[in-house]
Design an enzyme around this catalytic site. Structure first.
Site, mmCIF file in Angstrom:
data_model
loop_
_atom_site.group_PDB
_atom_site.id
_atom_site.type_symbol
_atom_site.label_atom_id
_atom_site.label_comp_id
_atom_site.label_asym_id
_atom_site.label_seq_id
_atom_site.Cartn_x
_atom_site.Cartn_y
_atom_site.Cartn_z
ATOM 1 N N CYS A 117 16.642 51.869 75.011
ATOM 2 C CA CYS A 117 15.372 52.525 74.732
ATOM 3 C C CYS A 117 15.512 53.932 75.270
ATOM 4 O O CYS A 117 15.466 54.140 76.483
ATOM 5 C CB CYS A 117 14.204 51.809 75.418
ATOM 6 S SG CYS A 117 12.671 52.746 75.303
ATOM 7 N N CYS A 120 12.102 55.251 77.089
ATOM 8 C CA CYS A 120 11.601 54.721 78.373
ATOM 9 C C CYS A 120 12.439 53.511 78.762
ATOM 10 O O CYS A 120 13.605 53.679 79.087
ATOM 11 C CB CYS A 120 10.114 54.409 78.301
ATOM 12 S SG CYS A 120 9.576 53.558 76.806
ATOM 13 N N SER A 121 11.871 52.308 78.716
ATOM 14 C CA SER A 121 12.651 51.138 79.124
ATOM 15 C C SER A 121 12.186 49.897 78.375
ATOM 16 O O SER A 121 12.129 48.814 78.937
ATOM 17 C CB SER A 121 12.528 50.925 80.629
ATOM 18 O OG SER A 121 11.168 50.756 80.975
ATOM 19 N N CYS A 122 11.843 50.049 77.083
ATOM 20 C CA CYS A 122 11.401 48.905 76.279
ATOM 21 C C CYS A 122 12.482 47.825 76.298
ATOM 22 O O CYS A 122 13.671 48.124 76.107
ATOM 23 C CB CYS A 122 11.110 49.339 74.848
ATOM 24 S SG CYS A 122 9.752 50.522 74.761
#
Lengths: 217, 95
Positions: A117, A120-122
């Site tokens: 991602c 961000c940090s999906c």
């Protein structure tokens, strides 16, 4: 006071190698503290409820994801359902991925998926738990899309140039789960035994599944 | 909402730089790719981020890009390696 705190010469310095957790300094850190304290002060949530929720998330691990992959290895019909509608298929096993679209990606002899991602940090947290720190790092997020083969080599994963690497940037409402290739000589293994070969990284696509002995291939 | 693109359609990602909560990665802006999946429609995240309801929903597509389209040879990848990203219709135009 022990002798180390006196001023004698003893041939080593006292550099602290392990840094302590840093004090909050970014705006968003103060914002989080402010909102958390307000929620507690206004009796919306208790401090205990917040801690319980954090603990519940920390307890989640990649096992659920591994159970899903193992089922897809032994049951082609399930795999097809997983590929066509991830949410519906994992619900059969009692798992829910709330309000997000679960998309399974099948790795084959011609195509290797690797998930990142970049924004961000999906991550499919309900199935794999909290993402590893490296997944959230700027380094992984920026390099995975530009030098995927170098990144994979650093994970000890070598994919032949003849295999297409498809870097899947999880930028929106989908959460991706990689179905790693089933290792050779595992035809006689039970579903429970297969689960042990399916690592977190193999479901992100930075590694392959372990071999039939549970070793890196 | 009507589906604007079909699987296999060539599209270009907008190269605008608006402020706000944008889910279109910077490194793909202006790049040409191919629609490979239609995920359905979702509330617009650029509105949700400001406490609005995000309606009307907008179509979300998986778009496939050649590595060279984004990096022009300056990376560590093999011929045939690709990137996909999930891009909302408001950021896509037909080529």
């Amino acid at each position: 006071m022990n002798s180390h705190t006196t001023d004698h010469e003893h041939g080593h310095d006292h550099t602290v190698f392990q840094k302590d957790i840093t004090e909050p300094k970014e705006d968003w850190e103060f914002l989080e503290i402010a909102i958390r304290e307000l929620l507690i002060e206004k009796n919306v949530l208790s401090a205990r409820e917040i801690q319980d929720e954090i603990e519940a998330w920390e307890k989640k691990n990649p096992e659920k994801g591994a159970e899903i992959i193992a089922r897809s290895w032994v049951d082609d019909d399930f795999k097809n359902r997983l590929l066509s509608d991830g949410n519906k298929a994992v619900a059969e096993l009692g798992f829910t991925v709330e309000s997000l679209k679960l998309v399974a990606l099948e790795n084959t002899d011609e195509l290797h998926h690797m998930v990142v991602c970049t924004l961000c940090s999906c991550y499919p947290r309900t199935l794999l738990g909290v993402p590893p720190l490296w997944y959230k790092s700027r380094e992984y997020r920026s390099r995975a899309v530009r030098e995927p083969r170098a990144v994979l080599r650093e994970f000890g994963t070598t994919i032949p140039d003849s295999v297409e690497i498809r870097v899947v940037d999880s930028t929106a409402d989908c959460r991706y789960l990689v179905i790693p290739r089933r290792p050779a000589n595992t035809e006689k293994m039970s579903e429970a035994e297969l689960v042990k070969l399916i690592t977190r990284d193999s479901m992100i696509g930075t590694a392959e599944a372990l071999d039939q002995h549970g070793q890196r291939s | 909402m009507t589906n604007l693109f079909n699987i296999g359609d060539l599209v270009r990602v907008g190269d605008a730089l608006p402020p706000g909560h944008i889910r279109t990665p910077m490194f793909l802006r202006g790049c040409k790719g191919t629609i490979i999946k239609h995920f359905g429609s979702f509330p617009n995240p650029e509105r949700l981020a400001y406490g609005l309801n995000g309606l009307p929903k907008i179509n979300l597509y998986q778009v496939l890009f050649e590595m060279d389209e984004a990096w022009d040879g300056k990376g560590d990848y093999a011929d045939g390696d690709t990137i996909t990203a999930d891009i909302y219709e408001t950021w896509l135009e037909a080529v």
